[in-house]
Design a protein around this motif. Structure first.
Motif, PDB file in Angstrom:
ATOM      1  N   GLN A  73       0.803  -1.222   0.000  1.00  0.00           N
ATOM      2  CA  GLN A  73       0.000   0.000   0.000  1.00  0.00           C
ATOM      3  C   GLN A  73       0.838   1.276   0.000  1.00  0.00           C
ATOM      4  N   ARG A  74       1.862   1.339   0.838  1.00  0.00           N
ATOM      5  CA  ARG A  74       2.626   2.586   0.923  1.00  0.00           C
ATOM      6  C   ARG A  74       3.452   2.846  -0.336  1.00  0.00           C
ATOM      7  N   TYR A  75       3.727   1.794  -1.090  1.00  0.00           N
ATOM      8  CA  TYR A  75       4.417   1.982  -2.366  1.00  0.00           C
ATOM      9  C   TYR A  75       3.438   2.453  -3.445  1.00  0.00           C
ATOM     10  N   VAL A  76       2.244   1.887  -3.443  1.00  0.00           N
ATOM     11  CA  VAL A  76       1.221   2.302  -4.411  1.00  0.00           C
ATOM     12  C   VAL A  76       0.917   3.789  -4.262  1.00  0.00           C
ATOM     13  N   GLU A  77       0.932   4.272  -3.028  1.00  0.00           N
ATOM     14  CA  GLU A  77       0.655   5.689  -2.773  1.00  0.00           C
ATOM     15  C   GLU A  77       1.690   6.618  -3.433  1.00  0.00           C
ATOM     16  N   GLN A  78       2.836   6.063  -3.813  1.00  0.00           N
ATOM     17  CA  GLN A  78       3.900   6.855  -4.441  1.00  0.00           C
ATOM     18  C   GLN A  78       3.928   6.708  -5.965  1.00  0.00           C
ATOM     19  N   PHE A  79       2.968   6.004  -6.537  1.00  0.00           N
ATOM     20  CA  PHE A  79       2.991   5.732  -7.970  1.00  0.00           C
ATOM     21  C   PHE A  79       2.822   7.014  -8.786  1.00  0.00           C
ATOM     22  N   PRO A  80       3.302   7.016 -10.021  1.00  0.00           N
ATOM     23  CA  PRO A  80       3.289   8.239 -10.830  1.00  0.00           C
ATOM     24  C   PRO A  80       1.906   8.633 -11.320  1.00  0.00           C
ATOM     25  N   LYS A  81       1.717   9.934 -11.437  1.00  0.00           N
ATOM     26  CA  LYS A  81       0.535  10.466 -12.117  1.00  0.00           C
ATOM     27  C   LYS A  81       0.873  10.583 -13.592  1.00  0.00           C
ATOM     28  N   ALA A  82      -0.067  11.019 -14.409  1.00  0.00           N
ATOM     29  CA  ALA A  82       0.151  11.155 -15.847  1.00  0.00           C
ATOM     30  C   ALA A  82       1.318  12.095 -16.130  1.00  0.00           C
ATOM     31  N   GLY A  83       2.215  11.665 -17.006  1.00  0.00           N
ATOM     32  CA  GLY A  83       3.343  12.486 -17.394  1.00  0.00           C
ATOM     33  C   GLY A  83       4.490  12.506 -16.400  1.00  0.00           C
TER      34      GLY A  83
END
Length: 261
Positions: free
Chosen positions: A111-121
């Motif tokens: 979960q804490r890694y998913v929260e750091q995933f990139p947004k578009a671009g």
């Protein structure tokens, strides 16, 4: 037999950069200075390509994750710095998560890694990632055997979901020899500007070398899949490792090479 230097070599050494490279380390080593000058030239060209890659990602709303794993002192941070130093900082992030909080230990591990995933671009660089649970945590008894096994059973499906969501995922493992790691640890401990890099985990890395190797092999065996493979980079020579890391990123991401920047 002494090496013969070309006129071009001599011209490089007579430049301001050449003299700095030659005099920056003792004893004087002409071949080392030339290697560094050639590396700098190659790095500059590769960094232009990285700017093109980022421009393509921004214009096409692409999301990219590049994660670095490897032995302690293998040069993960240095490679990330060379990749990111010329690109637009507003469209990238470097993530190096600390020890999980008490609340985070009660959550789903990823979960804490998913929260750091990139947004578009955006490009996100993980300086260590969810693969802490594959090697560092079990070696140092930071997780239970059951938690380790659950991770190993979930990680491939987790990465399949990442890829199916349209995120590019690049996995790089920096590998160094035991002798080189010991040398780098000694250098860190003797440098007052770098001593902070030495952690309690680092200090045990040499004595736990074989345990790290065992879990590393298990990680590769399980997670080096056809859709999400690992790139192992021999990193005893830092400059060569950095060039190899950048080349791999450029090879893995199908960016538009003729894009205007």
């Amino acid at each position: 037999m002494e090496k013969e230097f070309t006129d071009l070599d001599i011209k490089k050494l007579n430049s301001n950069k050449g003299l700095l490279a030659l005099l920056s380390k003792e004893p004087l080593n002409v071949e080392r200075a030339l290697r560094y000058l050639n590396y700098e030239k190659k790095l500059k060209k590769l960094q232009v390509e990285l700017i093109k890659l980022q421009t393509w990602a921004i214009e096409n709303n692409e999301r990219i994750i590049i994660l670095f794993e490897g032995r302690d002192a293998a040069g993960k941070g240095g490679a990330i710095r060379r990749i990111t130093e010329r690109i637009n900082p507003r469209h990238m992030r470097i993530v190096a998560l600390p020890k999980p909080s008490e609340d985070q230990t009660t959550q789903w591990y990823f979960q804490r890694y998913v929260e750091q995933f990139p947004k578009a671009g955006e490009i996100v660089f993980f300086d260590r990632s969810w693969y802490n649970r594959a090697i560092v945590e079990p070696v140092n008894d930071f997780c239970t055997k059951e938690e380790y096994e659950i991770f190993m059973n979930q990680v491939n499906d987790f990465e399949k979901m990442i890829l199916q969501s349209g995120i590019f995922l690049v996995k790089i493992y920096m590998s160094i020899s035991k002798k080189e790691q010991a040398k780098r640890f000694e250098d860190l401990q003797n440098d007052p500007l770098k001593q902070w890099k030495m952690t309690a985990v680092d200090k045990r890395a040499q004595e736990l070398w074989d345990d790290y190797t065992e879990y590393k092999k298990a990680m590769f065996s399980k997670t080096n899949t056809e859709i999400s493979s690992w790139k192992v980079i021999r990193a005893n020579r830092k400059t060569e490792a950095r060039v190899a890391a950048i080349n791999h990123v450029l090879d893995k991401i199908p960016y538009q090479k003729d894009i205007k920047i």
